[in-house]
Write a protein that holds these residues in place. Structure first.
Motif, PDB file in Angstrom:
ATOM      1  N   LEU A  26      -5.564   1.476   6.524  1.00 50.61           N
ATOM      2  CA  LEU A  26      -4.513   0.770   5.792  1.00 50.61           C
ATOM      3  C   LEU A  26      -3.791  -0.240   6.683  1.00 50.61           C
ATOM      4  O   LEU A  26      -2.800  -0.842   6.275  1.00 50.61           O
ATOM      5  CB  LEU A  26      -3.515   1.778   5.209  1.00 50.61           C
ATOM      6  CG  LEU A  26      -4.137   2.846   4.307  1.00 50.61           C
ATOM      7  CD1 LEU A  26      -3.080   3.825   3.835  1.00 50.61           C
ATOM      8  CD2 LEU A  26      -4.866   2.218   3.130  1.00 50.61           C
ATOM      9  N   GLN A  49       3.032  -1.203  10.632  1.00 50.14           N
ATOM     10  CA  GLN A  49       2.254  -2.386  10.975  1.00 50.14           C
ATOM     11  C   GLN A  49       3.066  -3.230  11.958  1.00 50.14           C
ATOM     12  O   GLN A  49       2.800  -3.187  13.144  1.00 50.14           O
ATOM     13  CB  GLN A  49       1.876  -3.141   9.708  1.00 50.14           C
ATOM     14  CG  GLN A  49       0.928  -2.311   8.862  1.00 50.14           C
ATOM     15  CD  GLN A  49       0.638  -2.889   7.499  1.00 50.14           C
ATOM     16  OE1 GLN A  49       1.231  -3.881   7.077  1.00 50.14           O
ATOM     17  NE2 GLN A  49      -0.283  -2.270   6.790  1.00 50.14           N
ATOM     18  N   SER A  71       0.485   1.990   0.565  1.00 48.81           N
ATOM     19  CA  SER A  71      -0.136   0.856  -0.118  1.00 48.81           C
ATOM     20  C   SER A  71      -1.454   0.475   0.521  1.00 48.81           C
ATOM     21  O   SER A  71      -1.565   0.402   1.746  1.00 48.81           O
ATOM     22  CB  SER A  71       0.785  -0.367  -0.063  1.00 48.81           C
ATOM     23  OG  SER A  71       1.963  -0.128  -0.781  1.00 48.81           O
ATOM     24  N   ALA A  72      -2.424   0.209  -0.336  1.00 48.48           N
ATOM     25  CA  ALA A  72      -3.716  -0.327   0.083  1.00 48.48           C
ATOM     26  C   ALA A  72      -3.924  -1.637  -0.663  1.00 48.48           C
ATOM     27  O   ALA A  72      -3.486  -1.782  -1.809  1.00 48.48           O
ATOM     28  CB  ALA A  72      -4.832   0.657  -0.237  1.00 48.48           C
ATOM     29  N   GLN A  73      -4.593  -2.580  -0.021  1.00 48.74           N
ATOM     30  CA  GLN A  73      -4.849  -3.871  -0.648  1.00 48.74           C
ATOM     31  C   GLN A  73      -6.122  -3.874  -1.490  1.00 48.74           C
ATOM     32  O   GLN A  73      -6.246  -4.683  -2.407  1.00 48.74           O
ATOM     33  CB  GLN A  73      -4.938  -4.961   0.424  1.00 48.74           C
ATOM     34  CG  GLN A  73      -3.670  -5.098   1.248  1.00 48.74           C
ATOM     35  CD  GLN A  73      -2.447  -5.378   0.390  1.00 48.74           C
ATOM     36  OE1 GLN A  73      -2.456  -6.305  -0.424  1.00 48.74           O
ATOM     37  NE2 GLN A  73      -1.413  -4.575   0.535  1.00 48.74           N
ATOM     38  N   THR A  74      -7.053  -2.963  -1.152  1.00 50.94           N
ATOM     39  CA  THR A  74      -8.340  -2.935  -1.846  1.00 50.94           C
ATOM     40  C   THR A  74      -8.754  -1.500  -2.134  1.00 50.94           C
ATOM     41  O   THR A  74      -8.274  -0.559  -1.494  1.00 50.94           O
ATOM     42  CB  THR A  74      -9.446  -3.582  -0.985  1.00 50.94           C
ATOM     43  OG1 THR A  74      -9.666  -2.768   0.179  1.00 50.94           O
ATOM     44  CG2 THR A  74      -9.078  -5.004  -0.560  1.00 50.94           C
ATOM     45  N   HIS A  75      -9.677  -1.364  -3.071  1.00 52.30           N
ATOM     46  CA  HIS A  75     -10.246  -0.050  -3.361  1.00 52.30           C
ATOM     47  C   HIS A  75     -10.988   0.481  -2.138  1.00 52.30           C
ATOM     48  O   HIS A  75     -10.957   1.679  -1.864  1.00 52.30           O
ATOM     49  CB  HIS A  75     -11.194  -0.127  -4.556  1.00 52.30           C
ATOM     50  CG  HIS A  75     -10.490  -0.423  -5.853  1.00 52.30           C
ATOM     51  ND1 HIS A  75     -11.050  -0.140  -7.069  1.00 52.30           N
ATOM     52  CD2 HIS A  75      -9.280  -0.972  -6.130  1.00 52.30           C
ATOM     53  CE1 HIS A  75     -10.229  -0.497  -8.050  1.00 52.30           C
ATOM     54  NE2 HIS A  75      -9.153  -1.020  -7.487  1.00 52.30           N
ATOM     55  N   GLN A  77     -10.202   0.105   0.945  1.00 48.38           N
ATOM     56  CA  GLN A  77      -9.223   0.698   1.862  1.00 48.38           C
ATOM     57  C   GLN A  77      -8.842   2.103   1.413  1.00 48.38           C
ATOM     58  O   GLN A  77      -8.674   2.997   2.244  1.00 48.38           O
ATOM     59  CB  GLN A  77      -7.960  -0.163   1.957  1.00 48.38           C
ATOM     60  CG  GLN A  77      -8.090  -1.366   2.836  1.00 48.38           C
ATOM     61  CD  GLN A  77      -6.762  -2.097   2.944  1.00 48.38           C
ATOM     62  OE1 GLN A  77      -6.091  -2.339   1.944  1.00 48.38           O
ATOM     63  NE2 GLN A  77      -6.388  -2.449   4.162  1.00 48.38           N
ATOM     64  N   CYS A 123      -4.057   1.529  -4.575  1.00 48.28           N
ATOM     65  CA  CYS A 123      -4.274   0.103  -4.750  1.00 48.28           C
ATOM     66  C   CYS A 123      -4.061  -0.215  -6.228  1.00 48.28           C
ATOM     67  O   CYS A 123      -4.612   0.453  -7.092  1.00 48.28           O
ATOM     68  CB  CYS A 123      -5.697  -0.268  -4.341  1.00 48.28           C
ATOM     69  SG  CYS A 123      -6.112  -1.998  -4.625  1.00 48.28           S
ATOM     70  N   HIS A 124      -3.258  -1.253  -6.494  1.00 52.24           N
ATOM     71  CA  HIS A 124      -2.973  -1.631  -7.868  1.00 52.24           C
ATOM     72  C   HIS A 124      -3.807  -2.842  -8.333  1.00 52.24           C
ATOM     73  O   HIS A 124      -3.670  -3.280  -9.454  1.00 52.24           O
ATOM     74  CB  HIS A 124      -1.480  -1.944  -8.027  1.00 52.24           C
ATOM     75  CG  HIS A 124      -0.613  -0.757  -7.823  1.00 52.24           C
ATOM     76  ND1 HIS A 124      -0.416   0.201  -8.782  1.00 52.24           N
ATOM     77  CD2 HIS A 124       0.112  -0.363  -6.746  1.00 52.24           C
ATOM     78  CE1 HIS A 124       0.406   1.141  -8.315  1.00 52.24           C
ATOM     79  NE2 HIS A 124       0.736   0.831  -7.084  1.00 52.24           N
ATOM     80  N   ALA A 125      -4.671  -3.337  -7.442  1.00 51.94           N
ATOM     81  CA  ALA A 125      -5.498  -4.491  -7.802  1.00 51.94           C
ATOM     82  C   ALA A 125      -6.649  -4.050  -8.711  1.00 51.94           C
ATOM     83  O   ALA A 125      -7.154  -2.943  -8.570  1.00 51.94           O
ATOM     84  CB  ALA A 125      -6.068  -5.132  -6.536  1.00 51.94           C
TER      85      ALA A 125
END
Length: 127
Positions: A26, A49, A71-75, A77, A123-125
């Motif tokens: 992450l 971070q 939080s993750a930016q992608t599935h 991750q 991830c919410h994307a």
């Protein structure tokens, strides 16, 4: 809304190792350990971070166990978090996948840390 938060862990070194491994996918890492002269001898350290956002403090285990969603930016991750957390000694609490009962694009994985806290990557994307 929340700048930082943390939990109490029964074995600081074990928890540090677990979170160091689990949070790498992450983009987070162990950033700081507070000198013992500032904590009364208690081990305290922070992960993040750019600055510490998640803290662990050696002491009694959280009761009831805490829940944190990172939080993750992608599935990918989320998937990597799950694999890293399991390899670090976590216990499965829900493998990676869509959770449409929360939201149509809610992709998450859940792992129990060594103290039984429910640690999630989400991830919410869309896929």
């Amino acid at each position: 809304m929340i700048d930082h938060s943390g939990i109490s862990v029964t074995d600081f070194d074990q928890a540090r190792t677990f979170y160091e491994q689990a949070l790498v996918p992450l983009g987070s890492r162990f950033l700081v350990q507070i000198p013992p002269e500032h904590t009364g001898g208690v081990k305290v350290g922070g992960f993040g971070q750019a600055s510490p956002a998640f803290w662990i403090t050696e002491g009694e285990a959280q009761r009831p166990p805490a829940h944190f969603a990172f939080s993750a930016q992608t599935h990918a991750q989320v998937d990597a978090f799950y694999q890293a957390a399991m390899a670090a000694g976590g216990t499965d609490n829900g493998p990676p996948g869509l959770r449409p009962h929360y939201h149509a694009t809610y992709y998450a994985a859940f792992v129990r840390d060594p103290d039984g806290n429910n640690i999630e990557a989400v991830c919410h994307a869309p896929a």
